[in-house]
Write an enzyme that holds these catalytic residues in place. Structure first.
Site, PDB file in Angstrom:
ATOM      1  CG  ASP A 221       4.777  23.373  11.389  1.00 14.63           C
ATOM      2  OD1 ASP A 221       4.548  22.276  10.837  1.00 14.63           O
ATOM      3  OD2 ASP A 221       5.841  23.614  11.974  1.00 14.63           O
ATOM      4  CD1 TRP A 222       0.444  18.028   8.657  1.00 13.61           C
ATOM      5  CD2 TRP A 222       1.261  19.946   7.848  1.00 13.61           C
ATOM      6  NE1 TRP A 222       0.354  17.986   7.270  1.00 13.61           N
ATOM      7  CE2 TRP A 222       0.845  19.141   6.759  1.00 13.61           C
ATOM      8  CE3 TRP A 222       1.793  21.201   7.565  1.00 13.61           C
ATOM      9  CZ2 TRP A 222       0.945  19.551   5.427  1.00 13.61           C
ATOM     10  CZ3 TRP A 222       1.902  21.611   6.243  1.00 13.61           C
ATOM     11  CH2 TRP A 222       1.477  20.793   5.196  1.00 13.61           C
TER      12      TRP A 222
END
Length: 835
Positions: A221-222
């Site tokens: 995930d970012w």
């Protein structure tokens, strides 16, 4: 394509560079081996692309809870194909979707972006989504692996959960999408049992890759990757975004110093190249058209249209041969109607017949809430509100009354807007048109903007007020802003970020309001300027100019709505949650409808007993007025064709096809599992596998509406059931007077224990087994008086439990029941399983 040969051609620096984002949304091109940029984009209801802006519109489908409410895997597969078509149109190779976390608590703020409380339904809908997208030559990354079922402190929280609950509930949908052939997987922010997921070797390597045989890539995930060696050795393959972060030069140094094996990097590269081959971004170097910014070049097409061909191995054929163009608008309307769930219909008020006048009430009637907030947001090129849809109905007079406005934030103006990109001297570097007064460029600026010279972004628009009086304007964002109305500066100051979640700067930024007196019919120029720049090639621009007309106040608005209801044949109240209630980045604090909507509904129902409440929400809300209204229709977040689909269902052109994918409580306090707030950095899943209807049955509580509930416009009888080994056959008959659709649900109960209970009563996470669990379902259509037969095979896993030694089949006589919901089971038979 010999991927091993390509890996041998790359030096260590190049291999490591391939494992980190070149920017916010892509991995770098390697022209020397024919590799194009690999572009990723948020989903799951549309494909936003690399530009987070209304200048690049997308089809907006109904929310994932709505998709799950259809219980229709073929329909979901078709939506996946549409999303692939949209992705190809935008040059996107990988869709960052679907979300297959579970509805553990109704307070989960991102509830709308997940499918269901049930792991089996979640897995089947998620698998169909994955298959549909990937049939179109576009990759998927089911997320968020794993136990990311709430938002509070999501970056740092540690989830304590038993192996049994992980295997039987939270991992189950991920295992199913892996069996469906998912090409990617997204690792979550949170930790599980003390280990951050991006570093979780036991789950990412041992379970996902080794045990399940997952051959795709695992992307963070970012900003979820926060270490170097631990993430590389823990099974992560790609760290996003880039180019900065814990990998890059740090990972290269770790390999050169022997702290990370180069074989680990080779395996990561192998998975990335395998993905590139599957999505058509890896071609012979002699013919590759890669550039630093190049992607495959699908035709520039309008949203919802487009073609691109495919080959048997899933790669994209840029010629466009072999694929049928999908009408995105028509499919969005069909999915919405199929998802609408009729919860209550006293005296058969719906479908409406002989109705000449409708009082349509609510702020969401005129400005539909079509999607939840956060990374799921896209910008459609049209939105059909309920008011639009019903007014298009011939022969029906529709009068709209606001009633009350529960929104805490002002909505952006929907009018032609210019976005000006300015340098330090105020010179215009570029100008881009927008459909609303909302500016969003996250990661990348428009290609014609020189990020090195950019100093500010300014929105300019003209507005002609429809009423004289004090108009409210707002600016929502973080940083310095200058706002002008009619050439006069009305605000020039800083707005500070509130709270500890950095994502709030664009998910739910603080808002400052200004009042300006305007005259009806006299146009004014509006502008808002905000300092901006690109840092290390990354841009972050996110702010909104909001507006609201003068208001007489809620008391007067409610009184006006009551008068309108009393004078109409039927009153339709559209009640909604707001962006402050359902969004990525925070959890809900209450299941009550925001504002004074409950009061509004009660007063309208008192004025007109023929009142329909349309609940425009992505997840459960309390309904204290339930017994006072004639009908309740749940439309979820219905996507861009909301109004037309609503008219179709209200007037009977389409049947409300939805069934609840999650249980709805009467009151928040009744829900057996609520906890989403960490204590000392942890949330303990002490309920084990007992979430959703399993927990309600164990607690002996009765909700407002059970999992699987939903009414149609006809009636059904359940006639016969027969079992052959694990195959179950059921005959049902449409006993009504019009064609209909039924969702036949199959629930499996384990053999009774020696104490006579199949649920168990011992305390702790692993005490007992659920009384029953969904083990199959089918969607059937039939005309009046027609009998149809449906057959399902109960999956082997339904007869198994997780033990210290792994999966174990439970012998004995299992009961399979068929019915209309978990609480409305009509037929039963025995499935005998030998030891």
């Amino acid at each position: 394509m010999d991927i091993e040969e390509l890996i041998r051609k790359l030096d260590l620096s190049t291999k490591v560079r391939l494992l980190t984002g070149a920017d916010m949304w892509s991995l770098p091109a390697l022209p020397e081996i024919g590799l194009e940029r690999l572009v990723m984009s948020d989903g799951p209801i549309g494909v936003r692309g690399e530009q987070w802006t209304s200048a690049d519109p997308s089809i907006a489908l109904p929310s994932p809870t709505a998709l799950a409410a259809t219980w229709d895997v073929e329909l979901v597969r078709r939506t996946g194909r549409l999303l692939a078509q949209e992705a190809r149109r935008k040059g996107v190779h990988v869709l960052l979707a679907p979300t297959v976390n579970l509805h553990r608590s109704p307070l989960g703020g991102r509830h709308f972006e997940c499918f269901s409380e049930d792991p089996y339904l979640t897995g089947e809908i998620g698998a169909a989504y994955v298959e549909g997208v990937q049939e179109g030559g576009v990759g998927t990354t089911p997320k968020h692996f794993v136990a990311n079922d709430f938002e509070t402190d999501r970056f740092t929280v540690n989830v304590k959960v038993s192996e049994k609950a992980l295997r039987e509930a939270y991992l189950a949908p991920f295992e199913r999408v892996v069996r469906a052939g998912a090409w990617g997987m997204m690792a979550a922010y949170n930790a599980v049992n003390g280990t951050t997921m991006t570093e979780h070797r036991a789950l990412q390597r041992d379970v996902l890759k080794d045990e399940w045989g997952f051959d795709g890539f695992v992307v963070s995930d970012w900003t979820a990757a926060r270490s170097t060696e631990a993430t590389a050795e823990g099974g992560l393959d790609v760290a996003m975004p880039g180019p900065f972060g814990p990998w890059g030069e740090k990972l290269e140094a770790a390999v050169r110093e022997g702290r990370v094996s180069e074989e680990v990097v080779d395996e990561q590269v192998r998975r990335v190249l395998r993905l590139a081959h599957r999505v058509g971004a890896l071609k012979p170097a002699s013919t590759g058209s890669s550039t630093a910014s190049g992607t495959a070049s699908p035709a520039a097409l309008s949203p919802g249209a487009g073609t691109a061909g495919g080959t048997a191995d899933g790669t994209v054929d840029a010629s466009g041969a072999g694929r049928t163009v999908i009408d995105g608008t028509a499919l969005a309307r069909e999915v919405a109607a199929r998802s609408f769930t009729l919860l209550r219909n006293e005296d058969g008020l719906l479908p409406l017949a002989g109705v000449r006048s409708v009082a349509l009430i609510g702020s969401a009637a005129a400005e539909a809430r079509i999607m939840g907030g956060g990374s799921a947001q896209v910008f459609p090129d049209r939105i059909v509100s309920p008011l639009d849809g019903l007014r298009a109905r011939p022969g029906v007079e529709v009068r709209h009354a606001l009633g009350t406005d529960p929104r805490l934030r002002l909505a952006p103006l929907t009018c032609p807007t210019r976005a000006l990109f300015l340098d330090a001297d105020g010179e215009v570097l570029a100008e881009h048109p927008l459909a609303t007064t909302e500016a969003r460029w996250v990661g990348s600026l428009p290609p014609d903007v020189d990020g090195g010279r950019l100093a500010a972004v300014e929105l300019r628009t003209g507005y002609t007020p429809g009423v004289t009086g004090p108009h409210e304007f707002s600016v929502a964002g973080v940083g310095a802003f200058a706002v002008t109305v009619g050439g006069e500066t009305v605000f020039d100051a800083e707005i500070a970020l509130e709270g500890g979640d950095p994502a709030a700067a664009f998910l739910s930024p603080p808002e400052h309001r200004i009042t300006a007196h305007l005259t009806e019919g006299v146009p004014v120029e509006l502008s808002v300027r905000h300092p901006a720049g690109a840092f290390g090639g990354m841009a972050f621009v996110a702010f909104t100019l909001g507006h609201a007309d003068p208001s007489p106040g809620d008391d007067a608005l409610i009184a006006e709505a009551v008068r309108a209801a009393a004078d109409a044949d039927v009153a339709v109240v559209v009640a909604s949650t707001t962006l402050e209630v359902e969004s990525e980045g925070f959890d809900r604090t209450s299941l009550a409808l925001p504002g004074r909507q409950d009061e509004l509904i009660a007063k309208v129902a008192e004025a007109n007993p023929r009142t329909v409440v349309v609940v425009n929400a992505g997840s459960p809300v309390e309904m204290p007025w339930l017994e006072e209204v004639s009908a309740v229709l749940l439309t979820w977040f219905p996507g861009q064709e909301a109004g037309d689909a609503l008219a179709d269902v209200l007037f009977g052109d389409a049947e409300p096809g939805g069934r609840l994918p999650t249980t709805w409580p009467v009151r928040e306090a009744d829900a057996p599992v609520l906890d989403v707030t960490p204590v000392d950095g942890e949330v303990a899943y002490d309920e084990g596998v007992f979430i959703g209807y399993r927990a309600w049955e164990r607690a002996g509580r009765t909700p407002a509406f059970w999992f699987g509930h939903g009414l149609g416009y006809t009636t059904w009888s359940y006639d016969t059931i027969a079992v052959t080994e694990r195959t179950v056959t059921v005959a049902v008959t449409n006993t009504g007077t019009r064609p209909g659709r039924e969702i036949v649900q199959f629930y499996l109960s384990p053999p009774e224990s020696p104490t006579g209970s199949s649920t168990g009563s011992s305390a702790g996470q692993d005490g007992g087994r659920p009384a029953r669990a969904l083990a199959g379902f089918d969607v059937v259509d039939a005309g009046p008086g027609q009998t149809v037969i449906t057959t399902i095979t109960v999956p082997e896993r339904a007869f198994q439990v997780w033990t210290d030694a792994g999966w174990a089949t439970v012998p004995g006589d299992h009961t399979v029941e068929a019915g209309r919901s978990v609480a409305d089971r009509r037929l039963a038979a025995v499935v005998s399983v030998r030891a």
